[in-house]
Design an enzyme around this catalytic site. Structure first.
Site, PDB file in Angstrom:
ATOM      1  CG  ASP A  83      -2.158   0.700   1.043  1.00 23.97           C
ATOM      2  OD1 ASP A  83      -2.235   1.473   0.065  1.00 23.97           O
ATOM      3  OD2 ASP A  83      -3.155   0.512   1.893  1.00 23.97           O
TER       4      ASP A  83
ATOM      5  CD  GLU B 118     -10.029   3.059   0.216  1.00 29.61           C
ATOM      6  OE1 GLU B 118      -9.448   2.181   0.620  1.00 29.61           O
ATOM      7  OE2 GLU B 118      -9.251   3.866  -0.422  1.00 29.61           O
TER       8      GLU B 118
END
Length: 668
Positions: A421, A476
């Site tokens: 990430d 998200e």
């Protein structure tokens, strides 16, 4: 007599010199003033590239008899000099190619037919060009043959579109980005100098022809952006090679950096190589953008020998639902008991993986040790016992600083993969880092999911352990915003998904119509119906597909969870049945002997007619998950029913506002 003869000889020699000089001058001028033109067409003769080599290299594209791209100017600056200034052709060649590609991890089709005509031009100065024409689009790339390393100072791509062309423009404020954009409907001449977008990007002409632009086979080279100049022309823009960085002060010091110094070039690279393909998918049918697989076809072939260990699948995911587990006798959160509960849920519903997202490590930078409340080795052991693999989240920055030890450690524990990430860049170093991570993970039989990432550009063909990318404004964002609308969800398959898998993270169990929606970070709610979310498991491509909500939410509504659990994440065949960007989409996909149909809708309630002639001979039992009678008011209303169908069946389906419809068809 003699003087006369001498005079005559002198005049003859003068004439000869003048004649030779004139011929030489004309030959020299001809090399600079006489353009050379080349034409190459697709197999179906609908698409033609016209290449013009004069003082520079330009080309145009005609499709359906319309000049859809009036002019594309291309060049590269290598070691401070343009390659294509007064270019001189040494040779030209046309080839025809037709061969299948077998995808190790198929996102659209297992067997991909690679069919194109190609023009190959070789130029003086150690460079060449390839132009390919497919039925669905066109592509080109440079290649060079020079000694040692070279510096690419810049690359020219100036695309002139027809007047009135509009763009669905994924505008960026910086090239330091997560590349999670909305697609803004803009006229090209309204995009000012200084405004730019990441790729892929879609264009709509006044002739109702759509043009998708992106790139493929991008190695050891930065990703491209496109910038405007208040006209019908867009030009290439690249991040410079990074020379120095420093951590960004503040709470995100572990993941964000400030680029303090850049090189003068965009890439320093091997002088003998091919460069990324730049491609355009061009069609007046929206189905084309769903079915095409240009990135895969234009990318480098398989780079690893053993692929038997690569297992796609679904994932029980923790971060989106904030570990909101209830009805248990332990306090849920970042602890071993909670993750054992996730593993039990995954095992019971035949879900292949559980991700331990942010919070499992000792700290976000100390990622070789774990949170004292989470026994990762025990979770991996317990998961193996239950038939569930564990994937570990980590930040890119600490991984990049100590990759060998970290990946050796994770593989040694028995983890099945990594979710990397916060890369947030697309310069040459970062592109190389993606390749290195894929390669090093493949050596250790680890799967890869890239988050905080740029779009797919071909790496997954060479390294099929790369199962998914984020680089998408997905579910998200429901935790903090209300712009993940059904219309947005119906834009993604035609643009972002057209270049590769996207980790949108579907599966929200709290659903709302527009007027009932609210923002809640800890207990997020999706826009659109429950059936809309379920249909994403057929429509959205990702061979590592998340179930974003909490196990407790799925167990409370076991019917939804059991239905989702039956849907695979890879596909042998894909057929678009109905397609209109931003409005509706219906897709049929095959896996083994079974077929799956997914349909999604924007905020306008509608009906679609489904023709089941894609089925083989025989009878099928079809289990349907559809909007309930009251889904236009209460988005979580749905109905499951079973009917029998065959290839002669025609069925009208009803889609609520923001609705969906999904069917699982099994041969009787």
């Amino acid at each position: 007599m003699t003087p006369l003869i001498k005079k005559t000889n002198k005049m003859t020699m003068t004439n000869k010199v003048l004649t030779l000089f004139t011929i030489a001058l004309l030959l020299g001028l001809s090399q600079h003033t006489v353009a050379q033109n080349f034409k190459i067409s697709s197999r179906d003769n609908q698409t033609t590239i016209n290449v013009n080599v004069d003082k520079q290299i330009t080309w145009s594209v005609t499709k359906y008899g319309v000049e859809v791209l009036p002019e594309v100017k291309i060049d590269m600056s290598v070691d401070g000099k343009p390659l294509a200034e007064n270019p001189k052709i040494l040779s030209n060649k046309t080839i025809t190619y037709n061969a299948p590609i077998t995808a190790v991890v198929p996102h659209k089709s297992k067997e991909i037919q690679d069919v194109y005509n190609e023009l190959q031009l070789k130029f003086k100065g150690g460079f060449g060009l390839q132009f390919r024409v497919y039925d669905e689009g066109v592509a080109y790339r440079f290649h060079t043959k020079k000694r040692g390393e070279i510096e690419i100072n810049s690359e020219t791509l100036d695309i002139t579109f027809r007047s009135g062309t509009r763009s669905l423009f994924p505008e960026e404020k910086s090239m330091y980005s997560h590349y999670e954009r909305l697609y803004l409907d803009k006229k090209l001449d309204s995009i000012a100098s200084g405004q730019f977008c990441s790729l892929p990007v879609m264009f709509n002409t006044t002739d109702a022809i759509r043009i998708l632009y992106s790139e493929a086979d991008t190695y050891d080279y930065p990703h491209m952006f496109l910038q405007g100049n208040s006209s019908n022309k867009l030009s290439a823009l690249f991040p410079k090679a990074v020379a120095e960085i420093k951590p960004q002060p503040g709470r995100r010091v572990d993941r964000n950096v400030i680029i303090t110094k850049e090189h003068s070039y965009i890439a320093k690279t091997n002088g003998t190589r091919t460069f990324p393909w730049r491609f355009f998918v061009i069609s007046n049918e929206d189905k084309t953008f769903i079915e095409q697989d240009m990135v895969f076809k234009l990318s480098s072939p398989l780079a690893i020998e053993n692929t038997n260990w690569i297992k796609p699948g679904k994932v029980a995911w923790d971060w989106w639902n904030a570990n909101n587990i209830y009805g248990v006798d332990f306090e849920s959160g970042l602890n071993t008991a909670t993750y054992k509960y996730y593993i039990d849920f995954a095992s019971a519903y035949n879900i292949e993986y559980v991700i331990l997202d942010e919070g499992w490590t000792k700290s976000t930078t100390e990622i070789l040790g774990f949170n004292p409340d989470i026994d990762v080795k025990e979770l991996i052991r317990y998961g193996k016992e239950k038939g569930v693999g564990i994937i570990l989240w980590c930040l890119w920055k600490p991984l990049d600083e100590n990759m060998t030890e970290i990946l050796d450690t994770y593989a040694g524990w028995g983890a099945k993969g990594v979710k990397v990430d916060f890369m947030q860049r697309a310069d040459q170093y970062m592109v190389n880092s993606y390749t290195e991570i894929a390669r090093e993970c493949a050596k250790r039989e680890l799967l890869v999911d890239y988050h905080g990432a740029f779009k797919p550009a071909g790496l997954r063909r060479a390294y099929p352990n790369v199962l998914s990318y984020e680089g998408v404004r997905g579910n998200e964002h429901n935790k903090w915003a209300n712009y993940i609308t059904p219309e947005h969800n119906l834009t993604l398959p035609f643009i972002r998904m057209a270049v590769g898998p996207m980790d949108y993270t579907p599966g929200a169990m709290r659903n709302a119509q527009e007027k009932n929606h609210s923002i809640n970070f800890e207990r997020p709610i999706s826009l659109g119906t429950r059936a809309h979310q379920v249909s994403m498991y057929v429509i959205f491509e990702s061979s590592l597909q998340m179930l974003c909500d909490a196990p407790s939410a799925y167990q409370k509504d076991e019917h939804t969870a059991r239905f989702i659990s039956q849907i695979p994440t890879i596909w042998d065949e894909t057929k678009a049945l109905h397609a209109r960007l931003g409005e509706y989409l219906a897709i049929a996909r095959k896996n083994g002997d079974n077929w799956y149909v997914g349909a999604m809708n924007n905020w306008k309630a509608r009906t679609l007619d489904i023709d089941f002639s894609f089925l083989p001979e025989g009878d099928f039992e079809m289990t349907i998950f559809k909007d309930g009678a009251n889904a236009n008011r209460y988005a979580e209303d749905y109905k499951i029913e079973k009917i029998n169908v065959d290839r002669n069946t025609r069925k009208t389906i009803n889609l609520a506002k923001g609705g969906g419809w999904t069917a699982i068809l099994k041969k009787r």
